[in-house]
Design an enzyme around this catalytic site. Structure first.
Site, PDB file in Angstrom:
ATOM      1  N   HIS A  62      38.892 -78.259   4.717  1.00  0.00           N
ATOM      2  CA  HIS A  62      39.047 -78.088   3.276  1.00  0.00           C
ATOM      3  C   HIS A  62      39.326 -79.455   2.672  1.00  0.00           C
ATOM      4  CE1 HIS A  62      40.203 -76.684  -0.650  1.00  0.00           C
ATOM      5  NE2 HIS A  62      39.839 -75.463  -0.313  1.00  0.00           N
ATOM      6  N   ALA A  91      40.951 -58.083   6.881  1.00  0.00           N
ATOM      7  CA  ALA A  91      39.891 -57.417   7.647  1.00  0.00           C
ATOM      8  C   ALA A  91      40.415 -56.171   8.352  1.00  0.00           C
ATOM      9  CB  ALA A  91      39.289 -58.391   8.662  1.00  0.00           C
ATOM     10  N   ALA A 128      46.443 -57.171  11.180  1.00  0.00           N
ATOM     11  CA  ALA A 128      46.659 -56.436   9.931  1.00  0.00           C
ATOM     12  C   ALA A 128      46.534 -57.351   8.730  1.00  0.00           C
ATOM     13  CB  ALA A 128      48.025 -55.760   9.949  1.00  0.00           C
ATOM     14  N   GLY A 129      45.604 -58.303   8.821  1.00  0.00           N
ATOM     15  CA  GLY A 129      45.249 -59.071   7.631  1.00  0.00           C
ATOM     16  C   GLY A 129      44.231 -58.269   6.831  1.00  0.00           C
ATOM     17  N   ARG A 133      31.917 -77.600   0.811  1.00  0.00           N
ATOM     18  CA  ARG A 133      33.096 -78.248   1.390  1.00  0.00           C
ATOM     19  C   ARG A 133      32.765 -79.308   2.435  1.00  0.00           C
ATOM     20  NH1 ARG A 133      36.857 -72.776   1.773  1.00  0.00           N
ATOM     21  NH2 ARG A 133      37.203 -72.660  -0.465  1.00  0.00           N
ATOM     22  N   HIS A 165      40.578 -75.746   8.023  1.00  0.00           N
ATOM     23  CA  HIS A 165      40.883 -74.659   7.095  1.00  0.00           C
ATOM     24  C   HIS A 165      40.308 -73.318   7.522  1.00  0.00           C
ATOM     25  CE1 HIS A 165      41.699 -72.665   3.317  1.00  0.00           C
ATOM     26  NE2 HIS A 165      40.429 -72.447   3.087  1.00  0.00           N
TER      27      HIS A 165
END
Lengths: 527, 237
Positions: free
Chosen positions: A230, A13, A10-11, A267, A327
């Site tokens: 990162h 996406a 349930a993030g 990065r 990251h």
């Protein structure tokens, strides 16, 4: 009653997929091992890319070209074009549901420059972009009455006759093993950066569960060796300091106070430049003092707060000690142009999936975009598939298997402390499977991972509670990470070249013959 | 140093540490001393809202609090404890839906100014950690009270110029909502994001008054004490 679409995770996406599946008329159920607003998406700071041209000339084509360049030849141009062309509409949609984007003086959505971008392209909400998008998506789900079940841990997908038709989960609160049947399943469980343990910006929940389960269910994963470091995490805590700090004009300095790289390169390049300096014994700092206190408080309030809290420095007046850490994981579940895996009815989206839009190195601002664009697309495809689903689901055998599995795990001998091994694995990955790799250390790491996998029954839990047993959950997460570690290593060992985030000191150049995807299933490297 | 943690009973742990966050100390205890110790955590950087708990009676995020010798660690109040420091937040979260804390309809292509955006910038920083529900003395005695973070979220949408019709939200918060708050400000004091739900509730009261609502407590005590049908049924003023 059976659901049409079951969404695991349930993030950002998962919630985007839930909203669109619901709007397509499907009965949707979302399951998360946390609460929706606690997801990794909340930690995204910098922004979401869309060539709106609100802060300077920009074009979709430039967005496409920047993304392809950063991907080092292994992105799918068609997918990248879909991503970039859909971006303005994606941001417009977020704006329409109430996301509180920062604004320009002429009342447009504000945009700023992130690494590898030829224009100020990242739409942002101060440096709380992910938080504000995630919470607004959650509110939208509530407004639609979408059912979300919290604190249920994924054990396996239900597979019947080669089709996914639900999931088996462990209810964290009760300790019961449960099944949820559905016509289609969307995996939206996030990446696997926590393999690197404390050397990661990520939440302790980013353990790749959905990917490990997909492998067990017969799906394939690809490009697992591509892990993004990162450049700027706080030195002592690995807490993220957004790329937008450099986008706004922040410098990277070594111990002598000298700049040593283009701070706004992609990065992978910046992380390598920092790593090279650190190998020479330099300490590295991010310097944003010249941006001024007022600017920092308006545009980067979270960065100031985090640096004060976790590094005891005030970025308005002090240098910020930093280091690169894991990251984002570019690799993930292999999906086709409908976001479907090779297992019928099993879809994947977000960081857990590999839509081949990031290739060997993701651009900042493209991951929030990916989850909005492909979250919609995966929902439409999963709903369409579910319409023709007419199987009678019998999950009794799998349910019993998973119940037995939990009992078995609880009876593991626990002679070896998995917490120590988890830390060891993280340290080993940071050193050997980090910014710079070579065959010898990768191979020795694989030997160790295989050894650990063979000893998993000697590890285990000391907490036997049924209720909220986080010792058990952390062990299951660790087991998934260990399984994925093997796949990351297989990919990294096979790829005798350097490309994007995968840098091999023993093969420092790109090699045309590796301009391809590493595809792996549970039996080993497929291609 | 020694800290005490409220589990089924009070348990004391000794840890070697300096300048450590409480979350780091809890993780150290769990991974080296007692794997049964149970708490929730996630981002370790004050943004996911998982690790709210109480230290010496005050709500903190474990990942943002530096441990002191002798600290007493307890779970949040006013939500059922599932185990040790983990509480069930479902009930508190359910108020967001009850209060209709969302944008009522889609609002395509509205141009928001910087001033428009600043109106609810801080309210949209909320991480739903639940500290405010734990500190709220009204929620402690009225479990149907639409508490601090939900009311802040209502204001976040009511104040947004993209919200074309906030009437349902305003109606919903009249009962067990804005008028039940005592404006004690406890929620503000414990908020890790520096949000003042108390101030947001006051703004919602003004907005409600403009929409024709009034404080029912005031109306009933005023009406019951002075006017009302106990006399002749006509207003006495």
């Amino acid at each position: 009653m059976k659901n049409d679409v079951l969404i695991i995770g349930a993030g950002g996406a998962g919630l985007v997929a839930a909203i669109h599946a619901h709007n397509s008329g499907a009965k949707v159920l979302v399951i998360t091992k946390e609460y929706p607003t606690r997801s990794q998406t909340s930690m995204a700071q910098g922004g979401i890319n869309a060539a709106l041209g609100n802060a300077g000339d920009d074009s979709v084509e430039a967005h496409v070209q920047n993304t392809l360049k950063s991907a080092h030849g292994i992105a799918n141009e068609e997918a990248v074009r879909l991503l970039c062309e859909s971006a303005p509409e994606a941001v417009e949609w977020l704006d329409s549901i109430g996301v509180c984007f920062s604004r320009t003086k002429d009342a447009k959505i504000a945009q700023r420059t992130l690494g590898g971008a030829s224009a100020p392209r990242a739409c942002y909400a101060q440096d709380y972009t992910g938080l504000k998008i995630l919470h607004t998506l959650y509110d939208r789900c509530l407004s639609l009455g979408i059912e979300i079940l919290n604190e249920k841990y994924l054990l396996d997908y239900i597979i019947q006759d080669g089709c996914a038709c639900g999931a088996i989960v462990l209810d964290i609160r009760t300790g019961e093993v449960e099944t949820y049947e559905s016509a289609s399943v969307i995996i939206a469980t996030g990446g696997y950066s926590r393999i690197y343990d404390k050397h990661s910006t990520n939440s302790s929940s980013t353990t790749g569960d959905g990917i490990a389960c997909a492998i067990r269910a017969g799906a394939r994963v690809s490009d697992m060796e591509f892990v993004q470091f990162h450049p700027t995490a706080l030195k002592s805590s690995s807490v993220l300091i957004s790329e937008s700090a450099r986008g706004a004009g922040g410098y990277l300095l070594n111990s002598k106070g000298e700049r040593f790289t283009n701070e706004l390169a992609p990065r992978d390049e910046v992380a390598r430049a920092i790593n090279d300096e650190m190998q020479r014994g330099e300490n590295i700092f991010l310097d944003i003092r010249h941006l001024g206190e007022k600017f920092i408080d308006e545009e980067l309030p979270q960065e100031r707060k985090l640096a004060k809290l976790y590094e005891n420095v005030d970025p308005a007046y002090d240098l910020i000690p930093i280091k690169p850490v894991a990251h984002y994981t570019m690799g993930g579940i292999e999906v086709d142009d409908k976001s479907c895996t090779i297992v019928k009815g099993l879809y994947a989206v977000g960081e857990c999936a590999n839509h081949r839009v990031h290739g060997a190195n993701r651009l900042g601002g493209n991951s929030l975009l990916e989850l909005v664009v492909f979250g919609k697309q995966v929902a439409e495809n999963a709903v369409e598939y579910a319409k023709n689903f007419n199987k009678t689901i019998d999950d009794s055998v799998q349910l019993q298997d998973d119940k037995d599995f939990i009992s078995k795990v609880k009876a593991f001998s626990n002679e070896i402390d998995f917490y120590k091994i988890r830390e060891e694995l993280g340290d080993m990955f940071y050193t050997n499977v980090g910014i710079s790799r070579d065959k010898k250390s990768l191979k020795s790491s694989l030997v160790r991972v295989k050894e650990l996998l063979s000893k998993i029954h000697l590890m285990g839990v000391s907490d036997n509670s049924k209720v909220y047993n986080t010792n058990l959950i952390e062990f299951l997460e660790f087991k998934n990470m260990l399984e994925l570690s093997r796949l990351v290593l297989k990919g990294a060992i096979t790829r005798d070249e350097s490309r994007g985030a995968h840098f091999r000191a023993d093969f420092p150049n790109e090699d045309e013959k590796f301009k391809m995807h590493t595809i792996v299933d549970k039996n080993g490297v497929v291609s | 140093m020694k800290i005490k943690i409220q589990r089924e009973s009070l348990v004391e742990y000794e840890v070697e540490t300096q300048d450590s966050t409480l979350l780091h100390v809890l993780q150290t205890i769990k991974t080296t001393q007692d794997a049964t110790l149970t708490y929730a955590s996630g981002c370790k950087s004050s943004i996911c809202g998982s690790c709210a708990m109480r230290v010496n009676g005050t709500e903190v995020l474990a990942c943002a609090y530096k441990v002191q010798d002798g600290d007493l660690i307890e779970p949040l109040k006013n939500s059922p404890v599932i185990r040790d420091l983990v509480v069930d937040m479902d009930k508190a979260y359910s108020f967001n839906a009850k209060a209709k804390a969302w944008q009522n309809s889609l609002s395509p292509s509205t141009n928001l100014t910087q001033e428009n955006e600043k109106i609810n910038e801080i309210q949209s920083d909320c991480i739903l950690c639940g500290s405010c529900y734990s500190a709220c003395p009204v929620y402690a005695v009225n479990e149907e009270f639409i508490g601090p973070f939900s009311l802040t979220r209502v204001w976040r949408y009511v104040s947004d110029v993209r919200e074309k019709d906030s009437s349902q939200k305003i109606e919903t918060i009249q009962t067990n909502g804005i008028w039940d708050c005592t404006l004690c400000n406890e929620c503000t004091l414990v908020c890790p994001q520096d949000i003042s739900s108390k101030a947001d509730i006051e703004k919602l009261r003004s907005k409600s008054a403009m929409s024709g609502y009034s404080d029912p407590n005031f109306a009933s005590s005023f009406g019951g004490g002075f006017g009302g049908s106990s006399f002749d049924g006509s207003p006495s003023f």
